[in-house]
Design a protein around this motif. Structure first.
Motif, PDB file in Angstrom:
ATOM      1  N   MET A 298       9.166   5.067 -71.263  1.00  0.00           N
ATOM      2  CA  MET A 298       8.307   5.194 -70.114  1.00  0.00           C
ATOM      3  C   MET A 298       6.873   4.913 -70.539  1.00  0.00           C
ATOM      4  N   ALA A 299       6.142   4.313 -69.619  1.00  0.00           N
ATOM      5  CA  ALA A 299       4.721   4.051 -69.814  1.00  0.00           C
ATOM      6  C   ALA A 299       3.983   4.747 -68.681  1.00  0.00           C
ATOM      7  N   ALA A 300       2.773   5.184 -68.929  1.00  0.00           N
ATOM      8  CA  ALA A 300       2.015   5.888 -67.897  1.00  0.00           C
ATOM      9  C   ALA A 300       0.680   5.204 -67.658  1.00  0.00           C
ATOM     10  N   TYR A 301       0.279   5.179 -66.399  1.00  0.00           N
ATOM     11  CA  TYR A 301      -0.992   4.587 -65.988  1.00  0.00           C
ATOM     12  C   TYR A 301      -1.790   5.656 -65.256  1.00  0.00           C
ATOM     13  N   PHE A 302      -3.015   5.881 -65.712  1.00  0.00           N
ATOM     14  CA  PHE A 302      -3.901   6.879 -65.115  1.00  0.00           C
ATOM     15  C   PHE A 302      -5.217   6.199 -64.752  1.00  0.00           C
ATOM     16  N   ARG A 303      -5.716   6.473 -63.526  1.00  0.00           N
ATOM     17  CA  ARG A 303      -6.953   5.841 -63.085  1.00  0.00           C
ATOM     18  C   ARG A 303      -7.763   6.767 -62.195  1.00  0.00           C
TER      19      ARG A 303
ATOM     20  N   THR B 181       0.362   4.621 -72.951  1.00  0.00           N
ATOM     21  CA  THR B 181      -0.482   5.302 -71.979  1.00  0.00           C
ATOM     22  C   THR B 181      -1.704   4.440 -71.731  1.00  0.00           C
ATOM     23  N   PHE B 182      -2.037   4.260 -70.468  1.00  0.00           N
ATOM     24  CA  PHE B 182      -3.174   3.433 -70.076  1.00  0.00           C
ATOM     25  C   PHE B 182      -4.092   4.253 -69.190  1.00  0.00           C
ATOM     26  N   LEU B 183      -5.367   4.319 -69.560  1.00  0.00           N
ATOM     27  CA  LEU B 183      -6.367   5.080 -68.806  1.00  0.00           C
ATOM     28  C   LEU B 183      -7.519   4.175 -68.436  1.00  0.00           C
ATOM     29  N   GLU B 184      -8.029   4.353 -67.212  1.00  0.00           N
ATOM     30  CA  GLU B 184      -9.218   3.589 -66.866  1.00  0.00           C
ATOM     31  C   GLU B 184     -10.015   4.251 -65.753  1.00  0.00           C
ATOM     32  N   ILE B 185     -11.294   3.911 -65.724  1.00  0.00           N
ATOM     33  CA  ILE B 185     -12.201   4.312 -64.656  1.00  0.00           C
ATOM     34  C   ILE B 185     -12.617   3.024 -63.977  1.00  0.00           C
ATOM     35  N   GLU B 186     -11.995   2.775 -62.835  1.00  0.00           N
ATOM     36  CA  GLU B 186     -12.181   1.497 -62.146  1.00  0.00           C
ATOM     37  C   GLU B 186     -11.728   1.663 -60.702  1.00  0.00           C
TER      38      GLU B 186
ATOM     39  N   LEU C  59       5.010   4.946 -64.947  1.00  0.00           N
ATOM     40  CA  LEU C  59       4.783   6.177 -64.186  1.00  0.00           C
ATOM     41  C   LEU C  59       3.312   6.308 -63.821  1.00  0.00           C
ATOM     42  N   PHE C  60       3.051   6.878 -62.671  1.00  0.00           N
ATOM     43  CA  PHE C  60       1.695   7.230 -62.281  1.00  0.00           C
ATOM     44  C   PHE C  60       1.788   8.461 -61.397  1.00  0.00           C
ATOM     45  N   ALA C  61       0.721   9.254 -61.390  1.00  0.00           N
ATOM     46  CA  ALA C  61       0.747  10.539 -60.703  1.00  0.00           C
ATOM     47  C   ALA C  61       0.875  10.396 -59.190  1.00  0.00           C
ATOM     48  N   LYS C  62       0.117   9.446 -58.622  1.00  0.00           N
ATOM     49  CA  LYS C  62       0.136   9.208 -57.185  1.00  0.00           C
ATOM     50  C   LYS C  62       0.010   7.715 -56.948  1.00  0.00           C
ATOM     51  N   LEU C  63       0.621   7.237 -55.887  1.00  0.00           N
ATOM     52  CA  LEU C  63       0.612   5.813 -55.592  1.00  0.00           C
ATOM     53  C   LEU C  63      -0.801   5.252 -55.473  1.00  0.00           C
ATOM     54  N   ASP C  64      -1.709   6.011 -54.869  1.00  0.00           N
ATOM     55  CA  ASP C  64      -3.065   5.491 -54.703  1.00  0.00           C
ATOM     56  C   ASP C  64      -3.828   5.394 -56.021  1.00  0.00           C
ATOM     57  N   ARG C  65      -3.307   5.975 -57.076  1.00  0.00           N
ATOM     58  CA  ARG C  65      -3.923   5.814 -58.399  1.00  0.00           C
ATOM     59  C   ARG C  65      -3.592   4.437 -58.967  1.00  0.00           C
ATOM     60  N   LEU C  66      -2.467   3.865 -58.558  1.00  0.00           N
ATOM     61  CA  LEU C  66      -2.106   2.529 -59.010  1.00  0.00           C
ATOM     62  C   LEU C  66      -2.814   1.482 -58.167  1.00  0.00           C
ATOM     63  N   ALA C  67      -2.715   1.604 -56.855  1.00  0.00           N
ATOM     64  CA  ALA C  67      -3.302   0.586 -55.984  1.00  0.00           C
ATOM     65  C   ALA C  67      -3.521   1.136 -54.587  1.00  0.00           C
ATOM     66  N   ARG C  68      -4.444   0.499 -53.897  1.00  0.00           N
ATOM     67  CA  ARG C  68      -4.702   0.809 -52.492  1.00  0.00           C
ATOM     68  C   ARG C  68      -4.535  -0.465 -51.670  1.00  0.00           C
ATOM     69  N   ASN C  69      -3.574  -1.271 -52.071  1.00  0.00           N
ATOM     70  CA  ASN C  69      -3.433  -2.588 -51.492  1.00  0.00           C
ATOM     71  C   ASN C  69      -1.941  -2.888 -51.335  1.00  0.00           C
TER      72      ASN C  69
END
Length: 112
Positions: free
Chosen positions: A1-6, A39-44, A68-78
């Motif tokens: 598993m990989a995780a994306y946090f934004r 694990t991928f983290l960003e402020i964007e 994996l991501f905590a909430k869908l809107d953390r991945l994208a709003r599109n």
């Protein structure tokens, strides 16, 4: 598993949307049953489709890992971005709605 946090801005941490809260949500979801290979983290801004840490998608595909991501809107709003991700056949899961199918994810992306 990989995780994306934004987060969009550092200040979001004050409202419970911070990177630490997202990381805790993913860890609670995993419950020690799986380990993260990346694990991928960003402020964007989530409105940008060209974000450096979206390399997480390529990495997840290469490692045949679930993104994996905590909430869908953390991945994208599109909706178009999400549809493209679904078409790419990268496996992904939103921790807050783990049983969501593609139809539900499209609706949630439209609302986000």
């Amino acid at each position: 598993m990989a995780a994306y946090f934004r987060v969009s801005i550092v200040r979001q941490g004050q409202f419970g949307l911070g990177l630490e809260a997202q990381q805790a949500a993913v860890q609670n979801f995993l419950c020690g049953d799986a380990t993260l290979v990346s694990t991928f983290l960003e402020i964007e801004s989530g409105k940008k489709n060209e974000r450096p840490q979206l390399a997480a998608i390529t990495r997840a595909r290469a490692e045949n890992a679930v993104l994996l991501f905590a909430k869908l809107d953390r991945l994208a709003r599109n909706v178009a971005f999400l549809a493209t991700l679904m078409e790419s056949r990268v496996r992904f899961q939103s921790v807050d709605v783990p049983a969501a199918d593609e139809f539900t994810l499209h609706i949630l992306a439209a609302v986000a």
